[in-house]
Design an enzyme around this catalytic site. Structure first.
Site: not given
Length: 360
Positions: A301, A104, A174
């Site tokens: 996502e 991420h 997210h």
């Protein structure tokens, strides 16, 4: 109605603001200038005003959060194996923040950066972030805009980015959804439908092998709506290894939503529309020790393929100078009511499908 309020400050003294979209009835949202975090999202359910995403109480809690609650993810959503990749013959090493892998966007990805507010109105918020060359190991300067727009029962997020050197870019969003609005109601009791005939099997570190597998006969088949607790098979090796759902579903494409979600408890339903090729499904099981008492939520996502730069068979995630990157993620809500048949839920969600004209 106040459009901006203080959301506390970080340990270094940085003041974080919460920016409101919506008028207080119907759909409303609060978004932070820290990480573009969707901190609050509320809609009207059977029990009245209902919070449909999990959130924290102050800015520092979000900065310290290991679960990435509500953040804008970048530069690269999901994992890069070995925290390294080759681009145009040159090797780049990015931050290893999940064991020896990259997750991420790194230790201080987009979700822990302060974004500049370019525009803020009742129905529109434009955030900008400049990611400098070398940040978290990524090459090239990257200019990113994230635009949130709220109209009626729809919240739309648009990413737009340009760069001055070839780089990777695979952003996503997210939030953790529990449409029940009640942490005592299991998030896995929500009904989920995803038009994905294939998924990406992963190894013990949740890195894709680089192959696509058929979902038929597996716990990853959500082409027909079912709850996660019913779909999950404790004997499935992929679920055992991951501790639950943390897998990328490869979308079939075509018209229609990339996901539908419904809470029989609150009667609230959600559809997600996007132009992304895949959808990461995460069941939120790590929240049990990351944020005890918060409950679980389901992450859906929209994104490109994880570890794309190291998997030649996957679509690449390379952004080059002269190209404008665009990605759309849209959340549409309806209230078909508690304990409805799926046909009724689907019909209610079809009625709140995306209308591009309202976002022009």
């Amino acid at each position: 109605m106040t459009r901006t309020r203080s959301f506390g400050q970080l340990e270094d003294g940085t003041v974080v603001q919460a920016l409101r979209l919506g008028e207080g009835d119907g759909l409303s949202a609060e978004i932070l200038d820290l990480g573009g975090i969707l901190a609050r999202l509320e809609f009207d359910g059977a029990q009245g005003r209902t919070g449909v995403v999990l959130g924290l109480d102050d800015a520092q809690a979000y900065f310290d959060d290991p679960a990435y609650l509500g953040i804008l993810v970048g530069r690269f959503g999901n994992r890069i194996s070995g925290a390294a990749f080759e681009l145009d013959g040159q090797r780049h090493e990015v931050t290893a923040n999940e064991g020896r892998h990259h997750l991420h966007g790194g230790a201080l990805g987009f979700g822990r950066r302060m974004w500049t507010v370019e525009e803020h109105a009742a129905d529109r918020l434009v955030l900008r972030y400049r990611s400098p060359d070398g940040e978290e190991g990524y090459p090239g300067n990257l200019e990113v805009r994230a635009t949130y727009r709220l109209r009626g029962a729809r919240l739309r997020l648009d990413f737009e980015a340009i760069c001055d050197a070839p780089t990777l870019f695979n952003p996503t969003h997210h939030p953790y959804f529990n449409l029940a609005g009640d942490c005592s109601v299991p998030a896995a009791a929500q009904w989920l439908q995803v038009p994905a005939s294939r998924y990406l099997p992963v190894d013990g570190r949740l890195i894709p092998f680089g192959t696509l597998a058929d979902v038929a006969g597996t716990p990853f088949d959500f082409r027909e709506a079912r709850t996660l607790d019913v779909a999950a098979d404790p004997s499935d090796p992929q679920l055992r290894m991951a501790g639950g759902y943390d897998h990328c579903l490869v979308l079939d494409g075509g018209a229609g939503p990339v996901a539908r979600l419904y809470s029989p408890h609150s009667g609230i339903a959600l559809r997600i529309d996007s132009d992304a090729p895949a959808l990461q499904l995460y069941g939120g099981h790590a929240l049990d020790h990351q944020h005890p008492g918060l409950g679980r939520g389901i992450c859906l996502e929209p994104q490109g393929f994880p570890d794309a730069p190291n998997k030649p068979a996957f679509p690449d995630a390379i952004l080059r100078p002269g190209t404008v990157f665009r990605r759309r993620i849209e959340y549409g809500f309806a209230t078909p009511g508690p304990r409805r048949k799926w046909e009724e839920v689907a019909a209610a969600l079809d009625a709140c499908g995306p209308d591009p004209s309202i976002f022009d």
